[in-house]
Design an enzyme around this catalytic site. Structure first.
Site, mmCIF file in Angstrom:
data_model
loop_
_atom_site.group_PDB
_atom_site.id
_atom_site.type_symbol
_atom_site.label_atom_id
_atom_site.label_comp_id
_atom_site.label_asym_id
_atom_site.label_seq_id
_atom_site.Cartn_x
_atom_site.Cartn_y
_atom_site.Cartn_z
ATOM 1 C CG ASP A 46 -1.780 1.249 1.277
ATOM 2 O OD1 ASP A 46 -2.812 1.228 0.588
ATOM 3 O OD2 ASP A 46 -1.423 2.250 1.936
ATOM 4 C CE1 TYR A 51 0.237 7.940 2.576
ATOM 5 C CE2 TYR A 51 0.798 5.688 2.033
ATOM 6 C CZ TYR A 51 -0.071 6.601 2.574
ATOM 7 O OH TYR A 51 -1.251 6.156 3.126
ATOM 8 C CE LYS A 80 -3.922 4.597 0.251
ATOM 9 N NZ LYS A 80 -2.575 4.535 0.801
ATOM 10 C CG HIS A 113 -4.907 9.428 -0.006
ATOM 11 N ND1 HIS A 113 -3.551 9.445 -0.139
ATOM 12 C CD2 HIS A 113 -5.123 9.008 1.275
ATOM 13 C CE1 HIS A 113 -2.982 9.058 0.985
ATOM 14 N NE2 HIS A 113 -3.928 8.790 1.867
ATOM 15 C CD GLN A 186 -5.769 2.334 2.658
ATOM 16 O OE1 GLN A 186 -4.991 3.174 3.093
ATOM 17 N NE2 GLN A 186 -5.474 1.551 1.641
HETATM 18 N N1 LIG Z 1 -5.641 6.022 3.430
HETATM 19 C C1 LIG Z 1 -5.138 6.764 4.367
HETATM 20 O O1 LIG Z 1 -5.504 7.941 4.550
HETATM 21 C C2 LIG Z 1 -4.101 6.188 5.288
HETATM 22 C C3 LIG Z 1 -3.806 6.827 6.498
HETATM 23 C C4 LIG Z 1 -2.860 6.239 7.342
HETATM 24 C C5 LIG Z 1 -2.229 5.070 6.963
HETATM 25 N N2 LIG Z 1 -2.501 4.493 5.748
HETATM 26 C C6 LIG Z 1 -1.811 3.249 5.312
HETATM 27 O O2 LIG Z 1 -1.901 2.287 6.354
HETATM 28 C C7 LIG Z 1 -0.595 1.885 6.756
HETATM 29 C C8 LIG Z 1 -0.594 1.498 8.223
HETATM 30 O O3 LIG Z 1 -1.049 2.543 9.049
HETATM 31 P P1 LIG Z 1 -0.089 3.371 10.019
HETATM 32 O O4 LIG Z 1 1.265 3.345 9.485
HETATM 33 O O5 LIG Z 1 -0.755 4.668 10.272
HETATM 34 O O6 LIG Z 1 -0.203 2.595 11.402
HETATM 35 P P2 LIG Z 1 0.119 1.133 11.975
HETATM 36 O O7 LIG Z 1 0.446 0.194 10.895
HETATM 37 O O8 LIG Z 1 -1.006 0.826 12.895
HETATM 38 O O9 LIG Z 1 1.380 1.411 12.884
HETATM 39 C C9 LIG Z 1 2.668 1.629 12.362
HETATM 40 C C10 LIG Z 1 3.596 1.867 13.543
HETATM 41 O O10 LIG Z 1 3.614 0.697 14.369
HETATM 42 C C11 LIG Z 1 4.951 0.244 14.549
HETATM 43 N N3 LIG Z 1 4.866 -1.227 14.479
HETATM 44 C C12 LIG Z 1 4.701 -1.972 13.362
HETATM 45 N N4 LIG Z 1 4.643 -3.271 13.675
HETATM 46 C C13 LIG Z 1 4.769 -3.356 15.014
HETATM 47 C C14 LIG Z 1 4.812 -4.448 15.912
HETATM 48 N N5 LIG Z 1 4.691 -5.703 15.480
HETATM 49 N N6 LIG Z 1 4.954 -4.186 17.236
HETATM 50 C C15 LIG Z 1 5.080 -2.901 17.672
HETATM 51 N N7 LIG Z 1 5.049 -1.826 16.865
HETATM 52 C C16 LIG Z 1 4.912 -2.054 15.535
HETATM 53 C C17 LIG Z 1 5.742 0.846 13.404
HETATM 54 O O11 LIG Z 1 7.078 1.091 13.794
HETATM 55 P P3 LIG Z 1 8.376 0.717 12.888
HETATM 56 O O12 LIG Z 1 8.071 1.064 11.465
HETATM 57 O O13 LIG Z 1 9.418 1.607 13.476
HETATM 58 O O14 LIG Z 1 8.627 -0.733 13.087
HETATM 59 C C18 LIG Z 1 5.021 2.160 13.164
HETATM 60 O O15 LIG Z 1 5.479 3.158 14.057
HETATM 61 C C19 LIG Z 1 0.256 3.098 6.390
HETATM 62 O O16 LIG Z 1 1.628 2.817 6.377
HETATM 63 C C20 LIG Z 1 -0.322 3.462 5.044
HETATM 64 O O17 LIG Z 1 0.163 2.590 4.042
HETATM 65 C C21 LIG Z 1 -3.448 5.021 4.917
#
Ligand SMILES: NC(=O)c1ccc[n+]([C@@H]2O[C@H](COP(=O)([O-])OP(=O)(O)OC[C@H]3O[C@@H](n4cnc5c(N)ncnc54)[C@H](OP(=O)(O)O)[C@@H]3O)[C@@H](O)[C@H]2O)c1
Length: 325
Positions: A46, A51, A80, A113, A186
């Site tokens: 994704d 980004y 997106k 997005h 999403q």
């Molecule tokens: N459509 C949208 O508007 C939108 C908005 C937000 C996100 N997204 C997408 O969704 C993805 C995921 O969401 P997100 O990045 O906001 O949040 P997330 O996946 O819930 O959390 C990511 C964070 O958690 C840490 N982490 C990952 N695996 C872990 C584990 N097993 N144990 C402990 N900590 C862990 C990561 O640290 P490290 O990387 O340092 O390991 C990072 O700081 C994004 O990367 C993006 O692709 C889309």
């Protein structure tokens, strides 16, 4: 190779239920991380034009494909249309750039997005007014944009189309006017914010829900500090209901949260650039939460008050007529 679960999308596409999120990573760490993610078995990536990491992802993907380690058709690539592309005449321009950045001929799933639009100012994805507010374009016309999204399916540049951060009313408007229906929504979705009404609406309309921030976005607080925004970040990974269940299955809290999403029929896209966590997050196909534990996790829902990402880092965004929350 990890045996992912696949979700069937209308039209015959298969989407791996556990994908790899890429927001907020630097180019250097992401190149290594995507390499590792592919090695670990992720086949759903994704990303998004905003980004600003599509080129790095494209570099790794094309290396894998040219070395014969990966077939394009085995990868499910999501990107997106940015908020500054939220007008019919800009859709093709941004899609073409994403295709070039990612070095592919097609995108598997192209999402709008955000439902609100910004002014399209070259070189500035988030333009700001002299008053310091995000420079919104109030003329955002979802139906007109959607018609362009449909054309790109017909031209073969994208296999399927969907939306992100849209509410029920906004999705319904698209459904009422679509020739090609959105296959996926999403949204932010995790144990504290389970979006039950929106998920039911999507299920009733055959729209697959992808959960972003499925771990509660533990890194987001630090990221938002750059924009002068301080928010109380939830510690879902440390919640005792989650940690107790994790101990019981000899799994980690993250694995339990991801399994919870998948067992509800949802797709999850956790982000990590840490090697151990990249492996951990996809190592969730050798256990199953029982009904009682699923119920306990369902019971952690706190409703809309638990939303983490409301886009208020964009000062003035709530004035946009299509602000969704
Ligand atoms: N459509 C949208 O508007 C939108 C908005 C937000 C996100 N997204 C997408 O969704 C993805 C995921 O969401 P997100 O990045 O906001 O949040 P997330 O996946 O819930 O959390 C990511 C964070 O958690 C840490 N982490 C990952 N695996 C872990 C584990 N097993 N144990 C402990 N900590 C862990 C990561 O640290 P490290 O990387 O340092 O390991 C990072 O700081 C994004 O990367 C993006 O692709 C889309």
């Amino acid at each position: 190779m990890v045996a992912n679960i696949f979700v069937d999308l209308p039209g015959g596409l298969k989407m791996p239920a556990l994908g790899y999120g890429t927001w907020q990573s630097t180019d250097k760490e992401l190149e290594d991380a995507v390499e590792l993610a592919l090695q670990a078995g992720y086949r759903h990536i994704d990303t998004a034009y905003v980004y600003e990491n599509e080129k790095v992802i494209g570099k790794v993907i094309s290396r894998w494909i040219s070395q014969g380690k990966l077939k394009r058709e085995d990868l499910f690539l999501v990107t997106k249309l940015p908020g500054s592309g939220n007008r019919p005449e800009a859709v093709k321009k941004f899609l073409k750039r994403s295709l070039e950045n990612l070095q592919v001929d097609y995108i598997d799933l192209y999402l709008i997005h955000v439902p609100f639009g910004f002014k399209d100012i070259e070189g500035d994805l988030h333009p700001v007014t002299p008053e310091g507010e995000i420079d919104i374009d109030v003329a955002t016309n979802h139906v007109g944009i959607w018609k362009e999204m449909e054309r790109n399916v017909e031209s073969g540049w994208v296999k399927s189309i969907g939306v992100s951060n849209f509410n029920i009313k906004q999705i319904q408007r698209i459904l009422n006017n679509a020739r090609i229906r959105p296959v996926s929504l999403q949204i932010e979705l995790h144990a504290y914010f389970q979006q039950k009404e929106l998920v039911k609406f999507c299920k009733d309309n055959n729209i697959v829900v992808t959960c972003y921030s499925p771990l509660g976005a533990p890194g987001l607080g630090k990221f938002l500090e750059q924009f002068g925004q301080q928010i109380d970040m939830p510690d879902i990974l440390g919640n005792t209901v989650v940690t107790d269940i994790a101990k019981k299955y000899n799994k980690t809290p993250a694995q339990v949260l991801l399994r919870h999403c998948l067992q509800k029929g949802l797709v999850a896209i956790p982000k990590s650039v840490t090697p151990k966590r990249i492996h951990e997050n996809i190592d969730i196909f050798d256990f199953k939460l029982n009904d009682q534990d699923m119920e306990k996790l369902n019971g952690l829902d706190q409703g809309p008050a638990a939303r983490i990402l409301d886009f208020s880092a964009f000062k003035g965004i709530k004035k946009h007529p299509e602000y969704p929350f």
